[in-house]
Scaffold this motif. Structure first.
Motif, PDB file in Angstrom:
ATOM      1  N   ALA A 112     -12.004  -0.920  -3.618  1.00 57.30           N
ATOM      2  CA  ALA A 112     -10.703  -0.957  -4.072  1.00 57.30           C
ATOM      3  C   ALA A 112      -9.507  -1.578  -3.671  1.00 57.30           C
ATOM      4  CB  ALA A 112     -10.332   0.556  -4.590  1.00 57.30           C
ATOM      5  N   MET A 113      -9.543  -1.136  -2.090  1.00 55.50           N
ATOM      6  CA  MET A 113      -8.754  -1.830  -1.270  1.00 55.50           C
ATOM      7  C   MET A 113      -8.622  -3.572  -1.289  1.00 55.50           C
ATOM      8  SD  MET A 113      -8.635   1.120   1.669  1.00 55.50           S
ATOM      9  CE  MET A 113      -7.126   0.651   2.401  1.00 55.50           C
ATOM     10  N   ASN A 114      -9.873  -3.904  -1.164  1.00 51.74           N
ATOM     11  CA  ASN A 114     -10.211  -5.020  -0.807  1.00 51.74           C
ATOM     12  C   ASN A 114      -9.619  -5.936  -2.175  1.00 51.74           C
ATOM     13  OD1 ASN A 114     -11.305  -5.643   1.518  1.00 51.74           O
ATOM     14  ND2 ASN A 114     -13.292  -5.235   0.896  1.00 51.74           N
ATOM     15  N   ASP A 115      -9.854  -5.256  -3.493  1.00 53.15           N
ATOM     16  CA  ASP A 115      -9.460  -5.930  -4.664  1.00 53.15           C
ATOM     17  C   ASP A 115      -7.890  -5.988  -4.698  1.00 53.15           C
ATOM     18  OD1 ASP A 115     -11.927  -6.198  -5.772  1.00 53.15           O
ATOM     19  OD2 ASP A 115     -11.984  -4.605  -7.285  1.00 53.15           O
ATOM     20  N   TYR A 116      -7.369  -4.925  -4.210  1.00 57.58           N
ATOM     21  CA  TYR A 116      -6.183  -5.047  -4.159  1.00 57.58           C
ATOM     22  C   TYR A 116      -5.358  -6.277  -3.444  1.00 57.58           C
ATOM     23  CZ  TYR A 116      -1.102  -4.338  -2.602  1.00 57.58           C
ATOM     24  OH  TYR A 116      -0.060  -4.715  -2.094  1.00 57.58           O
ATOM     25  N   TYR A 117      -5.831  -6.486  -2.302  1.00 56.80           N
ATOM     26  CA  TYR A 117      -5.445  -7.658  -1.369  1.00 56.80           C
ATOM     27  C   TYR A 117      -5.830  -9.045  -2.045  1.00 56.80           C
ATOM     28  CZ  TYR A 117      -3.660  -4.881   2.206  1.00 56.80           C
ATOM     29  OH  TYR A 117      -2.919  -3.813   3.061  1.00 56.80           O
ATOM     30  N   ARG A 118      -6.890  -9.043  -2.813  1.00 58.01           N
ATOM     31  CA  ARG A 118      -7.560 -10.294  -3.269  1.00 58.01           C
ATOM     32  C   ARG A 118      -6.834 -10.567  -4.505  1.00 58.01           C
ATOM     33  NH1 ARG A 118     -13.346  -8.848  -2.424  1.00 58.01           N
ATOM     34  NH2 ARG A 118     -13.870 -10.104  -0.336  1.00 58.01           N
ATOM     35  N   ARG A 119      -6.368  -9.677  -5.401  1.00 58.42           N
ATOM     36  CA  ARG A 119      -5.963  -9.728  -6.690  1.00 58.42           C
ATOM     37  C   ARG A 119      -4.547  -9.492  -6.984  1.00 58.42           C
ATOM     38  NH1 ARG A 119      -8.481 -10.522 -11.402  1.00 58.42           N
ATOM     39  NH2 ARG A 119      -6.814  -8.664 -11.941  1.00 58.42           N
ATOM     40  N   SER A 120      -3.888  -8.529  -6.424  1.00 58.89           N
ATOM     41  CA  SER A 120      -2.913  -7.853  -6.897  1.00 58.89           C
ATOM     42  C   SER A 120      -1.633  -7.780  -5.779  1.00 58.89           C
ATOM     43  CB  SER A 120      -3.212  -6.398  -7.598  1.00 58.89           C
ATOM     44  OG  SER A 120      -4.079  -6.639  -8.273  1.00 58.89           O
ATOM     45  N   ASN A 121      -2.050  -8.251  -4.656  1.00 55.03           N
ATOM     46  CA  ASN A 121      -1.035  -7.893  -3.581  1.00 55.03           C
ATOM     47  C   ASN A 121       0.383  -8.421  -3.961  1.00 55.03           C
ATOM     48  OD1 ASN A 121      -0.351  -7.131  -0.915  1.00 55.03           O
ATOM     49  ND2 ASN A 121      -0.067  -9.497  -0.533  1.00 55.03           N
ATOM     50  N   ALA A 122       1.230  -7.472  -3.721  1.00 58.03           N
ATOM     51  CA  ALA A 122       2.670  -7.642  -4.103  1.00 58.03           C
ATOM     52  C   ALA A 122       3.496  -6.550  -3.507  1.00 58.03           C
ATOM     53  CB  ALA A 122       2.967  -7.868  -5.442  1.00 58.03           C
ATOM     54  N   ASN A 123       4.623  -6.653  -3.255  1.00 64.30           N
ATOM     55  CA  ASN A 123       5.577  -5.359  -3.236  1.00 64.30           C
ATOM     56  C   ASN A 123       5.942  -4.470  -4.260  1.00 64.30           C
ATOM     57  OD1 ASN A 123       6.850  -3.132  -1.611  1.00 64.30           O
ATOM     58  ND2 ASN A 123       7.637  -4.710  -0.177  1.00 64.30           N
ATOM     59  N   ILE A 124       5.831  -3.156  -4.272  1.00 65.07           N
ATOM     60  CA  ILE A 124       5.965  -2.561  -5.487  1.00 65.07           C
ATOM     61  C   ILE A 124       7.380  -2.053  -5.696  1.00 65.07           C
ATOM     62  CG2 ILE A 124       3.776  -1.418  -5.417  1.00 65.07           C
ATOM     63  CD1 ILE A 124       5.357   1.093  -3.869  1.00 65.07           C
ATOM     64  N   HIS A 125       7.668  -1.786  -7.182  1.00 66.06           N
ATOM     65  CA  HIS A 125       9.149  -1.036  -7.538  1.00 66.06           C
ATOM     66  C   HIS A 125      10.225  -2.221  -7.235  1.00 66.06           C
ATOM     67  CE1 HIS A 125       7.291   3.205  -6.084  1.00 66.06           C
ATOM     68  NE2 HIS A 125       7.264   2.614  -7.472  1.00 66.06           N
ATOM     69  N   ARG A 126       9.744  -3.243  -6.998  1.00 64.12           N
ATOM     70  CA  ARG A 126      11.077  -4.353  -6.725  1.00 64.12           C
ATOM     71  C   ARG A 126      10.964  -5.673  -7.603  1.00 64.12           C
ATOM     72  NH1 ARG A 126      11.494  -3.388  -0.314  1.00 64.12           N
ATOM     73  NH2 ARG A 126      10.984  -1.556  -0.320  1.00 64.12           N
TER      74      ARG A 126
ATOM     75  N   VAL B  64       9.547  -7.964 -11.068  1.00 64.30           N
ATOM     76  CA  VAL B  64       9.087  -8.279 -12.595  1.00 64.30           C
ATOM     77  C   VAL B  64       7.987  -8.976 -12.635  1.00 64.30           C
ATOM     78  CG1 VAL B  64      11.311  -7.460 -13.546  1.00 64.30           C
ATOM     79  CG2 VAL B  64      10.834  -9.841 -12.979  1.00 64.30           C
ATOM     80  N   HIS B  65       7.596  -9.502 -11.755  1.00 63.01           N
ATOM     81  CA  HIS B  65       6.484 -10.476 -11.906  1.00 63.01           C
ATOM     82  C   HIS B  65       5.249  -9.767 -11.737  1.00 63.01           C
ATOM     83  CE1 HIS B  65       5.317 -10.357  -7.625  1.00 63.01           C
ATOM     84  NE2 HIS B  65       6.409 -10.487  -7.163  1.00 63.01           N
ATOM     85  N   THR B  66       4.187 -10.388 -12.441  1.00 61.66           N
ATOM     86  CA  THR B  66       3.060  -9.976 -12.847  1.00 61.66           C
ATOM     87  C   THR B  66       2.296  -9.340 -11.668  1.00 61.66           C
ATOM     88  OG1 THR B  66       2.537 -11.658 -14.467  1.00 61.66           O
ATOM     89  CG2 THR B  66       0.655 -10.401 -13.668  1.00 61.66           C
ATOM     90  N   LEU B  67       2.069  -9.728 -10.223  1.00 59.50           N
ATOM     91  CA  LEU B  67       1.484  -9.174  -9.328  1.00 59.50           C
ATOM     92  C   LEU B  67       2.326  -7.768  -9.034  1.00 59.50           C
ATOM     93  CD1 LEU B  67       0.409 -12.208  -7.022  1.00 59.50           C
ATOM     94  CD2 LEU B  67      -0.872 -11.024  -8.902  1.00 59.50           C
ATOM     95  N   ALA B  68       3.933  -7.764  -9.017  1.00 56.16           N
ATOM     96  CA  ALA B  68       4.446  -6.821  -8.440  1.00 56.16           C
ATOM     97  C   ALA B  68       4.092  -5.618  -9.481  1.00 56.16           C
ATOM     98  CB  ALA B  68       5.753  -7.129  -8.435  1.00 56.16           C
TER      99      ALA B  68
ATOM    100  N   THR C 175       1.805  -0.409 -10.694  1.00 52.88           N
ATOM    101  CA  THR C 175       0.762   0.228 -11.565  1.00 52.88           C
ATOM    102  C   THR C 175      -0.267   0.973 -10.675  1.00 52.88           C
ATOM    103  OG1 THR C 175       1.312  -1.062 -13.396  1.00 52.88           O
ATOM    104  CG2 THR C 175      -0.599   0.156 -13.902  1.00 52.88           C
ATOM    105  N   LEU C 176      -0.885   0.039  -9.758  1.00 54.15           N
ATOM    106  CA  LEU C 176      -2.107   0.830  -8.944  1.00 54.15           C
ATOM    107  C   LEU C 176      -1.633   1.734  -8.229  1.00 54.15           C
ATOM    108  CD1 LEU C 176      -3.937  -2.687  -8.477  1.00 54.15           C
ATOM    109  CD2 LEU C 176      -4.842  -0.778  -9.611  1.00 54.15           C
ATOM    110  N   TYR C 177      -0.278   1.550  -7.667  1.00 51.83           N
ATOM    111  CA  TYR C 177       0.047   2.602  -6.318  1.00 51.83           C
ATOM    112  C   TYR C 177       0.578   3.840  -7.280  1.00 51.83           C
ATOM    113  CZ  TYR C 177       3.564   4.330  -3.059  1.00 51.83           C
ATOM    114  OH  TYR C 177       4.373   4.960  -2.244  1.00 51.83           O
ATOM    115  N   GLU C 178       1.204   3.555  -8.455  1.00 53.60           N
ATOM    116  CA  GLU C 178       1.577   5.062  -9.039  1.00 53.60           C
ATOM    117  C   GLU C 178       0.484   5.922 -10.014  1.00 53.60           C
ATOM    118  OE1 GLU C 178       3.958   6.618  -8.650  1.00 53.60           O
ATOM    119  OE2 GLU C 178       5.274   5.086  -7.603  1.00 53.60           O
TER     120      GLU C 178
END
Ligand code: 7TS
Length: 407
Positions: A42-56, A58-62, A67-70
């Protein structure tokens, strides 16, 4: 009943060998648990696919990262049956969760002479923050005594409550004695005396079915790394009415609604207590850990650990010179702290390590408890959902070997 063989396959580390070719016998889950592949992935997938800062952003990755964090927070909240995910604050660990209460709630609500009740079996993380507040504010501290067989003396507790404490803070389960304290009863008594209750759940949430609403806990602290999740993240549950009234802990980005040059307005819950870029991958791993435990079932895990603990205590007791600490298996979780007559606990751990057996030796961050029992240290074996009777047997054989080496 659990399919342990299947479960063990989820934990790649359990397959590894030590440098001298011994299979790792991991009996130190009380310090930190091992991590299943589901959490690692789950952690690897996040870094491979979705890494971005949260809450800040509007782009897809963010948006995906947010969504994953919340989403993880939602599942963690459900796992402990919080009324809302707003009541679950991400922290670094149990230690930080307790410090958050000590800084934010206690520094707002406690004054010189106010009493905080702790217990003699606390981990340093539920002692030192209160020592610090005592030095700063002049609060008073009292301790529920531990009986010879490792239980809390509730009669002495009732007597302390007549002094109208403001807070009772205690471990749901001891990391040394393994004692599972009657949390519901302790909290009910605290409330009747007008005190709030903070529970150190570092050892309970990983091993028991914890329902914060049934317990009626005001605050409940726990760490992901002891429950199959990653290090670097934990949680503080707090009743929303209390959290709403508390000032922020750390200041910075994300915890604000608005900032002017000379002032700020704090964000709403839970963000008010989460300043700066948080441990995003770790939160996602925490969520995956909760999913993993839930799928297996906390009652099944507790039943398995009970069986292993009962067996371990029975086998350890057979060894001449072994002294066990804590109550019987019916009153404790998967922890067996012991001494071996005439041999230092560190030597015990070191010799066991030669056979790949990982136990911990020392005061386990509970120095006052060891002092109470008149010893500087114990050796401690601890068990989790992947532990087996076969591993207990290897521990027992190892201890006979230690005895032989020391004559
Ligand atoms: N409270 C209890 C009851 C604990 O067992 C621990 C960690 C903590 C608090 C602190 O947790 P942390 O995640 O903030 O570090 N206990 C242990 C142990 O027994 N050996 O290593 C850590």
């Amino acid at each position: 009943m659990l399919n342990i063989e299947q479960i063990r396959k989820d934990f790649p580390i359990l397959e590894r060998e030590t440098s001298n070719g011994k299979r790792v016998i991991y009996l130190d889950s009380t310090a930190t648990s091992q991590k299943p592949i589901q959490v690692i992935e789950a952690m690897n997938d996040y870094y491979r696919r979705s890494n971005a800062n949260i809450h800040r952003g509007v782009h897809t990755l963010a948006e995906e990262a947010t969504t994953l964090y919340e989403g993880a927070r939602e599942r963690i909240a459900k796992f402990i049956n919080a009324a809302s995910s707003r009541e679950v604050i991400y922290t670094r660990n149990t230690t930080e969760s307790i410090n958050l209460v000590a800084y934010s709630w206690a520094r707002t609500n406690l004054k010189a002479g106010d009493l905080v009740v702790l217990t003699e079996m606390e981990h340093h993380s539920n002692l030192v923050p209160w020592h610090m507040l005592q030095a700063e504010r002049g609060i008073e501290l009292e301790f529920i005594p531990v009986t010879e067989n490792g239980l809390l003396d509730l009669t002495a507790y009732a007597a302390l409550l007549t002094r109208s404490p403001k807070l009772v803070s205690f471990a749901h389960m001891s990391n040394v004695l393994g004692t599972i304290n009657p949390a519901r009863e302790i909290i009910r008594m605290a409330h009747e005396a007008g005190a709030l209750a903070l529970v150190d759940g570092a050892q309970s949430v990983p091993h028991l079915n914890v329902d914060v609403r049934e317990l009626d806990a005001d605050f409940y602290a726990f760490s992901a790394h002891k429950m199959c999740g990653p290090t670097g993240i934990g949680a503080l549950y707090g009743k929303s009415s209390l959290l709403e009234a508390m000032p922020p802990f750390l200041g910075g980005g994300d915890m604000i609604k608005e900032v002017k040059l000379r002032s700020f307005r704090a964000n709403s819950l839970p963000h008010k207590f989460e300043a700066g870029t948080p441990a995003i991958a770790e939160a996602i791993g925490f969520g995956a850990a909760v999913d993993y435990l839930k799928a297996i079932g906390m009652d099944n895990i507790a039943a398995h650990e009970h069986e292993i603990t009962e067996y371990a205590l029975e086998r350890l007791e057979e060894i001449p010179g072994v002294k066990l600490f804590g109550p019987d298996a019916n009153h404790k979780g998967g922890v067996a702290a012991f001494t071996l007559e005439g041999i230092h606990p560190h030597d015990v751990a070191q010799i066991l390590d030669q056979d790949g057996i990982a136990v911990r030796a020392g005061h386990h961050c509970a120095q006052p408890l060891h002092e109470k029992f008149g010893i500087p240290a114990t050796s401690r074996a601890s068990f989790y959902l992947y532990s087996t009777k076969d591993e207990v047997d290897l521990l027992v054989n190892g201890l006979y070997k230690v005895k032989k080496m020391f004559g």
